[in-house]
Scaffold this motif. Structure first.
Motif, PDB file in Angstrom:
ATOM      1  N   SER A 110      37.410  -7.876  16.611  1.00 14.89           N
ATOM      2  CA  SER A 110      37.708  -6.455  16.800  1.00 14.89           C
ATOM      3  C   SER A 110      37.975  -6.141  18.258  1.00 14.89           C
ATOM      4  CB  SER A 110      36.535  -5.616  16.298  1.00 14.89           C
ATOM      5  OG  SER A 110      35.389  -5.908  17.054  1.00 14.89           O
ATOM      6  N   ALA A 111      38.707  -5.040  18.477  1.00 16.66           N
ATOM      7  CA  ALA A 111      38.979  -4.584  19.841  1.00 16.66           C
ATOM      8  C   ALA A 111      38.967  -3.066  19.837  1.00 16.66           C
ATOM      9  CB  ALA A 111      40.339  -5.095  20.310  1.00 16.66           C
ATOM     10  N   ASP A 136      38.362   5.652  20.930  1.00 16.61           N
ATOM     11  CA  ASP A 136      37.086   5.754  20.208  1.00 16.61           C
ATOM     12  C   ASP A 136      37.024   4.824  19.010  1.00 16.61           C
ATOM     13  OD1 ASP A 136      36.136   7.665  21.881  1.00 16.61           O
ATOM     14  OD2 ASP A 136      36.864   9.358  20.679  1.00 16.61           O
ATOM     15  N   GLU A 137      38.194   4.319  18.588  1.00 13.87           N
ATOM     16  CA  GLU A 137      38.234   3.526  17.363  1.00 13.87           C
ATOM     17  C   GLU A 137      38.191   2.038  17.675  1.00 13.87           C
ATOM     18  OE1 GLU A 137      42.033   4.905  15.864  1.00 13.87           O
ATOM     19  OE2 GLU A 137      40.926   6.119  14.430  1.00 13.87           O
ATOM     20  N   ILE A 138      38.090   1.237  16.585  1.00 15.02           N
ATOM     21  CA  ILE A 138      38.323  -0.195  16.781  1.00 15.02           C
ATOM     22  C   ILE A 138      39.382  -0.667  15.797  1.00 15.02           C
ATOM     23  CG2 ILE A 138      36.109  -0.917  17.808  1.00 15.02           C
ATOM     24  CD1 ILE A 138      35.270  -1.894  15.034  1.00 15.02           C
ATOM     25  N   MET A 139      40.137  -1.663  16.248  1.00 12.82           N
ATOM     26  CA  MET A 139      41.102  -2.345  15.401  1.00 12.82           C
ATOM     27  C   MET A 139      40.504  -3.710  15.091  1.00 12.82           C
ATOM     28  SD  MET A 139      43.912  -0.706  14.823  1.00 12.82           S
ATOM     29  CE  MET A 139      44.086   1.034  15.146  1.00 12.82           C
ATOM     30  N   LEU A 141      42.436  -3.927  10.044  1.00 13.81           N
ATOM     31  CA  LEU A 141      41.756  -2.687   9.661  1.00 13.81           C
ATOM     32  C   LEU A 141      41.649  -1.808  10.896  1.00 13.81           C
ATOM     33  CD1 LEU A 141      38.662  -4.079   7.666  1.00 13.81           C
ATOM     34  CD2 LEU A 141      40.670  -2.968   6.691  1.00 13.81           C
ATOM     35  N   GLY A 142      41.804  -0.501  10.688  1.00 14.50           N
ATOM     36  CA  GLY A 142      41.536   0.460  11.753  1.00 14.50           C
ATOM     37  C   GLY A 142      40.282   1.217  11.364  1.00 14.50           C
ATOM     38  N   PHE A 175      47.378 -11.615  19.104  1.00 18.60           N
ATOM     39  CA  PHE A 175      47.599 -10.576  18.093  1.00 18.60           C
ATOM     40  C   PHE A 175      46.893  -9.306  18.542  1.00 18.60           C
ATOM     41  CE2 PHE A 175      48.887 -14.112  15.602  1.00 18.60           C
ATOM     42  CZ  PHE A 175      49.696 -13.608  14.608  1.00 18.60           C
ATOM     43  N   GLY A 176      47.611  -8.198  18.422  1.00 20.19           N
ATOM     44  CA  GLY A 176      47.011  -6.921  18.785  1.00 20.19           C
ATOM     45  C   GLY A 176      47.431  -5.858  17.799  1.00 20.19           C
ATOM     46  N   ALA A 177      46.739  -4.730  17.850  1.00 21.36           N
ATOM     47  CA  ALA A 177      47.072  -3.626  16.953  1.00 21.36           C
ATOM     48  C   ALA A 177      46.666  -2.319  17.597  1.00 21.36           C
ATOM     49  CB  ALA A 177      46.364  -3.795  15.619  1.00 21.36           C
TER      50      ALA A 177
END
Lengths: 87, 158
Positions: free
Chosen positions: A10-11, A15-18, A28-29, B119-121
């Motif tokens: 995850s990153a 405020d969110e994570i991807m 997933l978001g 990979f990124g999003a």
């Protein structure tokens, strides 16, 4: 018990994570509260502990909090991102 | 006919580059076609196994991928990046970032050059999630650059 499952990474994005899993080939978001739950289960935890922490950090009724966390965790379980062992 | 004419024009355009680069463009087009077919036929989970180990961006193998890269390898990485980017618009299908990264990775591995596929999003304007793949090798930005500022890097294949 609630624990992370699979190869999800995850990153943070604001405020969110991807999240992404190579095994699942999926992204997933996750919103702010979901992102916090994901952090809280970095080491295996349980529903009571997660909810108690969230109630300290967010303005939320205990009943609503518990119901929302359960829904979120069930969705994450469907995606193969968490494992829930129900006692 | 229009397509044929444009292909002829593109072939003439390629005539202006050296033999080494022309060969690379042909190889890039074939590699991109192969990547396209693999993506159509196999689920990503299966393709992922061929891309390398899936690790967080903080993994030391990511930062250290270019250690010991020779000047020749740097030049090859640059040329392969150029060839893939140059042939992408000529492909009869939309050659998106993942196909480009996969094609360049295959070409680089063939020559024994280590790669990192990132990979990124991020939240998309049109889709709920914008995903992107980009490739580095020998310290060179090979494909998928520049990276949109709304993207966060999630993981890499090394």
């Amino acid at each position: 018990m609630i624990e992370r499952r699979g190869d999800w990474l995850s990153a943070r994005v604001g405020d969110e994570i991807m999240m992404m899993s190579a095994e699942k080939g999926n992204y997933l978001g996750v919103n702010e509260v979901g992102a916090r739950i994901w952090e809280l289960i970095e080491t295996p935890s349980d529903l009571d502990t997660v909810c108690a922490t969230l109630q300290r950090e967010f303005v939320i009724e205990p009943d609503i909090c518990r119901a929302e966390v359960e829904i979120f965790l069930e969705q994450m379980e469907k995606h193969g991102a968490v494992a829930i062992t129900r006692a | 006919m229009a397509r044929l004419r444009s292909l002829a024009r593109k072939a003439r355009t390629l005539g202006g580059v050296g033999h080494h680069r022309r060969a690379l463009v042909i190889e890039a087009a074939a590699s991109m076609f192969s990547a396209r077919v693999r993506l159509l036929v196999f689920p990503f989970s299966k393709i992922a196994r061929t891309l390398g180990a899936f690790v967080p961006p903080s993994d030391p193998r990511v930062a250290g991928h270019a250690e010991g890269a020779t000047a020749d390898q740097v030049k090859l990485a640059r040329d392969i990046g150029w060839a893939v980017r140059a042939s992408a618009p000529f492909m009869p299908f939309r050659s998106v970032c993942l196909q480009q990264a996969m094609a360049a990775q295959v070409m680089l591995r063939r020559r024994g050059i280590a790669t990192v596929m990132h990979f990124g999003a991020g939240r998309g304007d049109e889709k709920p999630i914008d995903a992107h793949a980009w490739l580095d090798a020998a310290g060179v930005k090979v494909t998928g650059y520049p990276i949109a500022p709304n993207l966060a890097e999630i993981g890499c294949f090394v």
